[in-house]
Design a protein around this motif. Structure first.
Motif, PDB file in Angstrom:
ATOM      1  N   GLN A 101       0.580  -1.591   0.080  1.00  0.00           N
ATOM      2  CA  GLN A 101       0.314   0.155   0.042  1.00  0.00           C
ATOM      3  C   GLN A 101       0.888   1.044  -0.158  1.00  0.00           C
ATOM      4  O   GLN A 101       2.305   0.809   0.935  1.00  0.00           O
ATOM      5  CB  GLN A 101      -0.976   0.319   1.393  1.00  0.00           C
ATOM      6  CG  GLN A 101      -1.894  -1.867   1.173  1.00  0.00           C
ATOM      7  CD  GLN A 101      -2.607  -1.195   0.489  1.00  0.00           C
ATOM      8  OE1 GLN A 101      -3.532  -0.448  -0.441  1.00  0.00           O
ATOM      9  NE2 GLN A 101      -2.872  -2.743  -0.634  1.00  0.00           N
ATOM     10  N   ASP A 102       0.677   2.536  -0.837  1.00  0.00           N
ATOM     11  CA  ASP A 102       1.010   3.829  -0.481  1.00  0.00           C
ATOM     12  C   ASP A 102       0.942   4.222   0.641  1.00  0.00           C
ATOM     13  O   ASP A 102      -0.230   4.207   1.282  1.00  0.00           O
ATOM     14  CB  ASP A 102       0.083   4.106  -2.093  1.00  0.00           C
ATOM     15  CG  ASP A 102       1.335   5.976  -1.822  1.00  0.00           C
ATOM     16  OD1 ASP A 102       1.619   5.703  -1.081  1.00  0.00           O
ATOM     17  OD2 ASP A 102       0.931   6.093  -3.402  1.00  0.00           O
ATOM     18  N   GLN A 103       2.625   4.204   0.583  1.00  0.00           N
ATOM     19  CA  GLN A 103       3.008   4.726   2.179  1.00  0.00           C
ATOM     20  C   GLN A 103       1.640   6.680   2.499  1.00  0.00           C
ATOM     21  O   GLN A 103       1.780   6.998   3.419  1.00  0.00           O
ATOM     22  CB  GLN A 103       3.963   5.296   2.625  1.00  0.00           C
ATOM     23  CG  GLN A 103       4.775   3.538   2.793  1.00  0.00           C
ATOM     24  CD  GLN A 103       6.332   4.625   3.031  1.00  0.00           C
ATOM     25  OE1 GLN A 103       6.931   5.109   3.039  1.00  0.00           O
ATOM     26  NE2 GLN A 103       6.710   3.486   3.674  1.00  0.00           N
ATOM     27  N   GLN A 105      -1.103   6.557   2.084  1.00  0.00           N
ATOM     28  CA  GLN A 105      -2.682   6.596   2.291  1.00  0.00           C
ATOM     29  C   GLN A 105      -2.889   6.578   3.811  1.00  0.00           C
ATOM     30  O   GLN A 105      -3.568   6.407   3.932  1.00  0.00           O
ATOM     31  CB  GLN A 105      -3.192   5.170   1.626  1.00  0.00           C
ATOM     32  CG  GLN A 105      -2.998   4.995   0.457  1.00  0.00           C
ATOM     33  CD  GLN A 105      -3.749   3.604   0.300  1.00  0.00           C
ATOM     34  OE1 GLN A 105      -3.195   2.997  -0.049  1.00  0.00           O
ATOM     35  NE2 GLN A 105      -4.734   3.677  -0.776  1.00  0.00           N
ATOM     36  N   TYR A 106      -2.026   6.182   4.487  1.00  0.00           N
ATOM     37  CA  TYR A 106      -1.928   6.239   5.943  1.00  0.00           C
ATOM     38  C   TYR A 106      -0.854   6.628   6.842  1.00  0.00           C
ATOM     39  O   TYR A 106       0.497   7.492   6.243  1.00  0.00           O
ATOM     40  CB  TYR A 106      -1.718   5.247   6.058  1.00  0.00           C
ATOM     41  CG  TYR A 106      -0.413   3.711   6.000  1.00  0.00           C
ATOM     42  CD1 TYR A 106       0.481   3.839   6.784  1.00  0.00           C
ATOM     43  CD2 TYR A 106       0.240   3.462   4.069  1.00  0.00           C
ATOM     44  CE1 TYR A 106       2.105   3.416   6.289  1.00  0.00           C
ATOM     45  CE2 TYR A 106       0.865   2.763   4.221  1.00  0.00           C
ATOM     46  CZ  TYR A 106       1.895   2.519   5.162  1.00  0.00           C
ATOM     47  OH  TYR A 106       3.454   2.038   4.581  1.00  0.00           O
ATOM     48  N   PRO A 119      -5.794   6.629   8.801  1.00  0.00           N
ATOM     49  CA  PRO A 119      -5.860   7.100   6.999  1.00  0.00           C
ATOM     50  C   PRO A 119      -5.950   9.030   7.553  1.00  0.00           C
ATOM     51  O   PRO A 119      -6.077   9.256   7.871  1.00  0.00           O
ATOM     52  CB  PRO A 119      -7.278   6.724   6.674  1.00  0.00           C
ATOM     53  CG  PRO A 119      -7.501   7.309   8.092  1.00  0.00           C
ATOM     54  CD  PRO A 119      -7.358   6.528   9.190  1.00  0.00           C
ATOM     55  N   THR A 120      -5.040   9.018   5.567  1.00  0.00           N
ATOM     56  CA  THR A 120      -4.803  10.535   5.735  1.00  0.00           C
ATOM     57  C   THR A 120      -5.986  10.352   4.766  1.00  0.00           C
ATOM     58  O   THR A 120      -6.075  11.428   4.510  1.00  0.00           O
ATOM     59  CB  THR A 120      -3.825   9.810   5.202  1.00  0.00           C
ATOM     60  OG1 THR A 120      -4.120   9.766   3.519  1.00  0.00           O
ATOM     61  CG2 THR A 120      -2.867  10.088   5.157  1.00  0.00           C
ATOM     62  N   SER A 121      -7.022   9.835   4.033  1.00  0.00           N
ATOM     63  CA  SER A 121      -7.601  10.104   4.037  1.00  0.00           C
ATOM     64  C   SER A 121      -9.876   9.892   4.300  1.00  0.00           C
ATOM     65  O   SER A 121      -9.571   9.585   5.689  1.00  0.00           O
ATOM     66  CB  SER A 121      -8.202   9.639   2.453  1.00  0.00           C
ATOM     67  OG  SER A 121      -8.313   8.550   2.183  1.00  0.00           O
ATOM     68  N   LEU A 124      -9.094   3.702   6.108  1.00  0.00           N
ATOM     69  CA  LEU A 124      -7.692   2.651   5.775  1.00  0.00           C
ATOM     70  C   LEU A 124      -8.040   1.848   4.427  1.00  0.00           C
ATOM     71  O   LEU A 124      -9.139   1.126   3.915  1.00  0.00           O
ATOM     72  CB  LEU A 124      -6.998   1.891   6.673  1.00  0.00           C
ATOM     73  CG  LEU A 124      -6.579   2.412   8.203  1.00  0.00           C
ATOM     74  CD1 LEU A 124      -6.872   1.673   9.541  1.00  0.00           C
ATOM     75  CD2 LEU A 124      -5.408   3.327   7.687  1.00  0.00           C
ATOM     76  N   PRO A 125      -7.051   1.421   3.124  1.00  0.00           N
ATOM     77  CA  PRO A 125      -7.371   0.502   2.920  1.00  0.00           C
ATOM     78  C   PRO A 125      -8.353  -1.063   3.120  1.00  0.00           C
ATOM     79  O   PRO A 125      -8.462  -1.101   3.921  1.00  0.00           O
ATOM     80  CB  PRO A 125      -6.306   0.084   1.906  1.00  0.00           C
ATOM     81  CG  PRO A 125      -5.585   1.155   3.234  1.00  0.00           C
ATOM     82  CD  PRO A 125      -5.866   1.976   4.304  1.00  0.00           C
TER      83      PRO A 125
END
Length: 199
Positions: A101-103, A105-106, A119-121, A124-125
């Motif tokens: 997973q792209d760093q 994203q979290y 999560p940054t949005s 979490l994935p």
């Protein structure tokens, strides 16, 4: 959820010489290293007991957490503290294929008591049904024994000495920990709220 210790503390990093001095063992004799394996075992047992009692990892090492679902997709609490870095987040599909997973994203919320993977949005994935997520992270208060707070270093020595001195005593009840040790580690304990009170 399963948590696995990926790296262990090597024997060379254990403070055996300091432990021998604590026990006032003789030095300069041909048998000086005869008990090294025994002493290492007591140091490891003491470290594990204090980490369990405090809820904190004392010496930094790597861990892996695998889970089939997030308990809270808005921020997953990590089971160990303090976490210094999340090194990888890997989604594993039901067929065993892996996707890093792209760093972006979290991020890690480095709380000393309850670190969280956030999560940054929106969340979490997602974890596919039948698959799981693998969280790889580093946790620990200090990089080595000499860098531990003095009270925790002393607690490790005292408990290891207690185990050494009572190694043949099968009458010790489960969870036995000398009062001096519990006093030293008390301020480092993580107090969790449960049923309206502290545990």
């Amino acid at each position: 959820m399963i948590v696995t210790e990926r790296t262990q503390i090597p024997d060379a990093a254990l403070p055996r010489d300091a432990f021998k001095a604590h026990l006032r063992l003789g030095r300069g004799f041909g048998t000086a290293t005869l008990q090294d394996d025994l002493l290492s075992g007591f140091l490891r047992a003491s470290l594990a007991a204090i980490e369990t009692r405090t809820g904190k990892v004392l010496i930094a090492r790597d861990f892996v957490m695998t889970l089939t679902r997030w308990r809270d997709a808005s921020g997953e609490r990590l089971p160990l503290a303090p976490v210094t870095e999340v090194t990888a987040l890997v989604r594993v599909a039901p067929d065993g294929s892996e996707e890093l997973q792209d760093q972006m994203q979290y991020h890690l919320d480095q709380d000393a008591q309850a670190p969280r993977l956030c999560p940054t949005s929106a969340g979490l994935p997602q974890i596919a049904k039948g698959g799981h997520m693998r969280v790889e992270f580093t946790a620990g208060l200090a990089p080595d024994f000499d860098s531990l707070p003095a009270d925790l270093f002393q607690a490790v020595m005292m408990l290891a000495a207690h185990y050494y001195e009572h190694r043949d005593d099968t009458g010790l009840h489960r969870g036995c920990m000398p009062f001096g040790v519990t006093s030293l580690i008390e301020r480092h304990r993580i107090h969790r709220l449960a049923l309206g009170g502290r545990s």
